[in-house]
Scaffold this motif. Structure first.
Motif, PDB file in Angstrom:
ATOM      1  N   THR A  55       0.838  -1.207   0.000  1.00 20.55           N
ATOM      2  CA  THR A  55       0.000   0.000   0.000  1.00 20.55           C
ATOM      3  C   THR A  55       0.869   1.251   0.000  1.00 20.55           C
ATOM      4  OG1 THR A  55      -1.733  -1.160   1.215  1.00 20.55           O
ATOM      5  CG2 THR A  55      -1.816   1.242   1.243  1.00 20.55           C
ATOM      6  N   TYR A  56       1.859   1.284   0.893  1.00 17.66           N
ATOM      7  CA  TYR A  56       2.761   2.431   0.939  1.00 17.66           C
ATOM      8  C   TYR A  56       3.547   2.553  -0.359  1.00 17.66           C
ATOM      9  CZ  TYR A  56       1.963   3.405   5.902  1.00 17.66           C
ATOM     10  OH  TYR A  56       1.406   3.751   7.098  1.00 17.66           O
ATOM     11  N   GLU A  57       4.003   1.438  -0.897  1.00 15.34           N
ATOM     12  CA  GLU A  57       4.776   1.453  -2.140  1.00 15.34           C
ATOM     13  C   GLU A  57       3.943   2.023  -3.292  1.00 15.34           C
ATOM     14  OE1 GLU A  57       6.904  -1.826  -5.029  1.00 15.34           O
ATOM     15  OE2 GLU A  57       6.769  -2.265  -2.883  1.00 15.34           O
ATOM     16  N   THR A  58       2.696   1.610  -3.360  1.00 14.30           N
ATOM     17  CA  THR A  58       1.798   2.117  -4.406  1.00 14.30           C
ATOM     18  C   THR A  58       1.584   3.616  -4.256  1.00 14.30           C
ATOM     19  OG1 THR A  58       0.671  -0.016  -4.502  1.00 14.30           O
ATOM     20  CG2 THR A  58      -0.507   1.866  -5.418  1.00 14.30           C
ATOM     21  N   ASP A  59       1.359   4.061  -3.025  1.00 13.85           N
ATOM     22  CA  ASP A  59       1.162   5.495  -2.789  1.00 13.85           C
ATOM     23  C   ASP A  59       2.392   6.293  -3.211  1.00 13.85           C
ATOM     24  OD1 ASP A  59      -1.321   4.896  -1.755  1.00 13.85           O
ATOM     25  OD2 ASP A  59      -0.730   5.164   0.357  1.00 13.85           O
ATOM     26  N   ILE A  60       3.563   5.805  -2.862  1.00 12.65           N
ATOM     27  CA  ILE A  60       4.803   6.518  -3.192  1.00 12.65           C
ATOM     28  C   ILE A  60       5.020   6.542  -4.699  1.00 12.65           C
ATOM     29  CG2 ILE A  60       7.324   6.424  -2.971  1.00 12.65           C
ATOM     30  CD1 ILE A  60       6.805   5.394  -0.061  1.00 12.65           C
ATOM     31  N   LYS A  61       4.734   5.421  -5.376  1.00 11.44           N
ATOM     32  CA  LYS A  61       4.866   5.389  -6.843  1.00 11.44           C
ATOM     33  C   LYS A  61       3.911   6.378  -7.496  1.00 11.44           C
ATOM     34  CE  LYS A  61       6.667   0.738  -7.606  1.00 11.44           C
ATOM     35  NZ  LYS A  61       6.407  -0.587  -8.160  1.00 11.44           N
ATOM     36  N   ASN A  62       2.678   6.448  -6.989  1.00 13.07           N
ATOM     37  CA  ASN A  62       1.705   7.398  -7.544  1.00 13.07           C
ATOM     38  C   ASN A  62       2.164   8.836  -7.343  1.00 13.07           C
ATOM     39  OD1 ASN A  62       0.025   5.313  -8.360  1.00 13.07           O
ATOM     40  ND2 ASN A  62      -1.295   5.437  -6.558  1.00 13.07           N
ATOM     41  N   MET A  63       2.709   9.130  -6.173  1.00 17.66           N
ATOM     42  CA  MET A  63       3.212  10.482  -5.909  1.00 17.66           C
ATOM     43  C   MET A  63       4.390  10.801  -6.831  1.00 17.66           C
ATOM     44  SD  MET A  63       2.983  10.359  -1.739  1.00 17.66           S
ATOM     45  CE  MET A  63       3.465  12.027  -1.371  1.00 17.66           C
ATOM     46  N   ALA A  64       5.267   9.833  -7.054  1.00 19.44           N
ATOM     47  CA  ALA A  64       6.425  10.040  -7.926  1.00 19.44           C
ATOM     48  C   ALA A  64       5.986  10.237  -9.375  1.00 19.44           C
ATOM     49  CB  ALA A  64       7.382   8.865  -7.820  1.00 19.44           C
ATOM     50  N   THR A  65       4.987   9.492  -9.799  1.00 20.51           N
ATOM     51  CA  THR A  65       4.466   9.633 -11.162  1.00 20.51           C
ATOM     52  C   THR A  65       3.852  11.015 -11.353  1.00 20.51           C
ATOM     53  OG1 THR A  65       4.000   7.273 -11.253  1.00 20.51           O
ATOM     54  CG2 THR A  65       2.865   8.656 -12.861  1.00 20.51           C
ATOM     55  N   GLU A  66       3.104  11.459 -10.370  1.00 18.63           N
ATOM     56  CA  GLU A  66       2.501  12.793 -10.431  1.00 18.63           C
ATOM     57  C   GLU A  66       3.589  13.870 -10.499  1.00 18.63           C
ATOM     58  OE1 GLU A  66      -0.158  15.715  -7.548  1.00 18.63           O
ATOM     59  OE2 GLU A  66      -0.224  13.544  -7.205  1.00 18.63           O
ATOM     60  N   LEU A  67       4.645  13.677  -9.722  1.00 21.95           N
ATOM     61  CA  LEU A  67       5.757  14.623  -9.737  1.00 21.95           C
ATOM     62  C   LEU A  67       6.427  14.638 -11.117  1.00 21.95           C
ATOM     63  CD1 LEU A  67       7.754  16.562  -8.270  1.00 21.95           C
ATOM     64  CD2 LEU A  67       9.056  14.512  -7.651  1.00 21.95           C
ATOM     65  N   ASP A  68       6.699  13.449 -11.666  1.00 16.68           N
ATOM     66  CA  ASP A  68       7.336  13.372 -12.991  1.00 16.68           C
ATOM     67  C   ASP A  68       6.481  14.048 -14.049  1.00 16.68           C
ATOM     68  OD1 ASP A  68       9.543  12.036 -12.027  1.00 16.68           O
ATOM     69  OD2 ASP A  68       8.810  10.035 -12.590  1.00 16.68           O
ATOM     70  N   THR A  69       5.188  13.823 -14.011  1.00 16.61           N
ATOM     71  CA  THR A  69       4.268  14.425 -14.989  1.00 16.61           C
ATOM     72  C   THR A  69       4.323  15.952 -14.887  1.00 16.61           C
ATOM     73  OG1 THR A  69       2.814  12.514 -14.811  1.00 16.61           O
ATOM     74  CG2 THR A  69       1.866  14.505 -15.762  1.00 16.61           C
ATOM     75  N   LYS A  70       4.300  16.427 -13.646  1.00 15.97           N
ATOM     76  CA  LYS A  70       4.313  17.881 -13.434  1.00 15.97           C
ATOM     77  C   LYS A  70       5.644  18.476 -13.897  1.00 15.97           C
ATOM     78  CE  LYS A  70       1.532  19.475 -10.561  1.00 15.97           C
ATOM     79  NZ  LYS A  70       0.643  20.130  -9.659  1.00 15.97           N
ATOM     80  N   VAL A  71       6.752  17.805 -13.626  1.00 12.19           N
ATOM     81  CA  VAL A  71       8.074  18.299 -14.042  1.00 12.19           C
ATOM     82  C   VAL A  71       8.141  18.373 -15.567  1.00 12.19           C
ATOM     83  CG1 VAL A  71      10.530  17.689 -14.156  1.00 12.19           C
ATOM     84  CG2 VAL A  71       9.326  17.594 -11.969  1.00 12.19           C
ATOM     85  N   LYS A  72       7.653  17.324 -16.249  1.00 13.33           N
ATOM     86  CA  LYS A  72       7.673  17.325 -17.722  1.00 13.33           C
ATOM     87  C   LYS A  72       6.800  18.449 -18.272  1.00 13.33           C
ATOM     88  CE  LYS A  72       8.700  12.429 -18.213  1.00 13.33           C
ATOM     89  NZ  LYS A  72       8.177  11.096 -18.483  1.00 13.33           N
ATOM     90  N   GLN A  73       5.632  18.627 -17.652  1.00 16.25           N
ATOM     91  CA  GLN A  73       4.735  19.693 -18.102  1.00 16.25           C
ATOM     92  C   GLN A  73       5.392  21.056 -17.905  1.00 16.25           C
ATOM     93  OE1 GLN A  73       1.078  19.916 -15.901  1.00 16.25           O
ATOM     94  NE2 GLN A  73       0.508  21.894 -16.774  1.00 16.25           N
ATOM     95  N   TYR A  74       5.976  21.272 -16.748  1.00 13.13           N
ATOM     96  CA  TYR A  74       6.605  22.554 -16.460  1.00 13.13           C
ATOM     97  C   TYR A  74       7.812  22.791 -17.364  1.00 13.13           C
ATOM     98  CZ  TYR A  74       3.705  23.100 -12.257  1.00 13.13           C
ATOM     99  OH  TYR A  74       2.659  23.250 -11.383  1.00 13.13           O
ATOM    100  N   ASP A  75       8.575  21.750 -17.671  1.00 10.34           N
ATOM    101  CA  ASP A  75       9.724  21.891 -18.564  1.00 10.34           C
ATOM    102  C   ASP A  75       9.273  22.301 -19.962  1.00 10.34           C
ATOM    103  OD1 ASP A  75      11.649  21.342 -16.669  1.00 10.34           O
ATOM    104  OD2 ASP A  75      11.895  19.234 -17.243  1.00 10.34           O
ATOM    105  N   SER A  76       8.198  21.669 -20.423  1.00  9.18           N
ATOM    106  CA  SER A  76       7.737  21.991 -21.782  1.00  9.18           C
ATOM    107  C   SER A  76       7.111  23.383 -21.854  1.00  9.18           C
ATOM    108  CB  SER A  76       6.731  20.943 -22.267  1.00  9.18           C
ATOM    109  OG  SER A  76       5.553  21.001 -21.496  1.00  9.18           O
ATOM    110  N   GLU A  77       6.567  23.882 -20.755  1.00 14.91           N
ATOM    111  CA  GLU A  77       5.917  25.195 -20.749  1.00 14.91           C
ATOM    112  C   GLU A  77       6.828  26.313 -20.263  1.00 14.91           C
ATOM    113  OE1 GLU A  77       2.537  24.671 -18.207  1.00 14.91           O
ATOM    114  OE2 GLU A  77       1.432  23.480 -19.660  1.00 14.91           O
ATOM    115  N   SER A  78       8.022  25.966 -19.791  1.00 16.62           N
ATOM    116  CA  SER A  78       8.882  26.982 -19.168  1.00 16.62           C
ATOM    117  C   SER A  78       9.245  28.124 -20.122  1.00 16.62           C
ATOM    118  CB  SER A  78      10.146  26.349 -18.601  1.00 16.62           C
ATOM    119  OG  SER A  78      10.945  25.826 -19.644  1.00 16.62           O
ATOM    120  N   ALA A  79       9.368  27.850 -21.406  1.00 18.67           N
ATOM    121  CA  ALA A  79       9.754  28.897 -22.371  1.00 18.67           C
ATOM    122  C   ALA A  79       8.637  29.921 -22.552  1.00 18.67           C
ATOM    123  CB  ALA A  79      10.104  28.268 -23.706  1.00 18.67           C
TER     124      ALA A  79
END
Length: 169
Positions: A55-79
């Motif tokens: 359960t904890y592992e799944t929660d942490i993976k979901n949080m990491a995936t959300e973080l990765d998605t947000k980082v990619k989105q912010y990188d593509s929009e940063s310009a």
């Protein structure tokens, strides 16, 4: 007279041997780790720990995936964003990373506490059974044969008071 001396010597030897036998403590040993791991309650506890860990592992993976998605989105929009908006986004990403680390630390603490809570009744049950069997069989001491084991039961004579007296305190 010679028979009387022989009888007297034999009696003295018999009394000496029987008092020596009575003075010896009966010692037994048991591998408590092996005992506890073979108890049915332990299998249940392990499955509960695995379920909580997943359960904890799944929660942490979901949080990491959300973080990765947000980082990619912010990188593509940063310009296309202002420097102030990009700074806010960097701060948001750092906060998310910190939250993930805190959640991981709290999950580890929770897992350790849960393990203690699950193992305590199992080990107490094992110890009670060891004491019952050892006393029924007349053992004075039971040593734990597992690695880093110690004395489980000590019903034999404690020499502490006599040694203190000998040392004068």
């Amino acid at each position: 007279m010679k028979q009387f001396k022989t009888l007297l010597i034999a009696t003295a030897l018999f009394i000496g041997a029987s008092s020596f036998v009575q003075a010896q403590s009966k010692v037994a040993h048991i591998n408590t780790q092996e005992l506890v791991s073979s108890m049915p309650e332990m299998k249940t506890a392990q499955s509960q720990m695995e379920k909580l860990g997943k359960t904890y592992e799944t929660d942490i993976k979901n949080m990491a995936t959300e973080l990765d998605t947000k980082v990619k989105q912010y990188d593509s929009e940063s310009a296309t964003k202002t420097q102030e908006e990009n700074a806010k986004r960097v701060q948001e990403v750092q906060t998310m990373e910190q939250n993930i680390r805190q959640y991981q630390a709290q999950a580890q603490k929770d897992m350790q506490q849960k393990e203690i809570d699950l193992l305590r009744p199992i080990t107490e049950k094992a110890k009670a059974a060891i004491l019952k069997v050892a006393r029924a069989q007349g053992f004075d001491y039971v040593l734990d044969a597992s690695q880093n084991g110690g004395v489980i039961m000590a019903d034999g004579k404690d020499l502490l008071a006599d040694v203190k007296k000998e040392l004068g305190f």
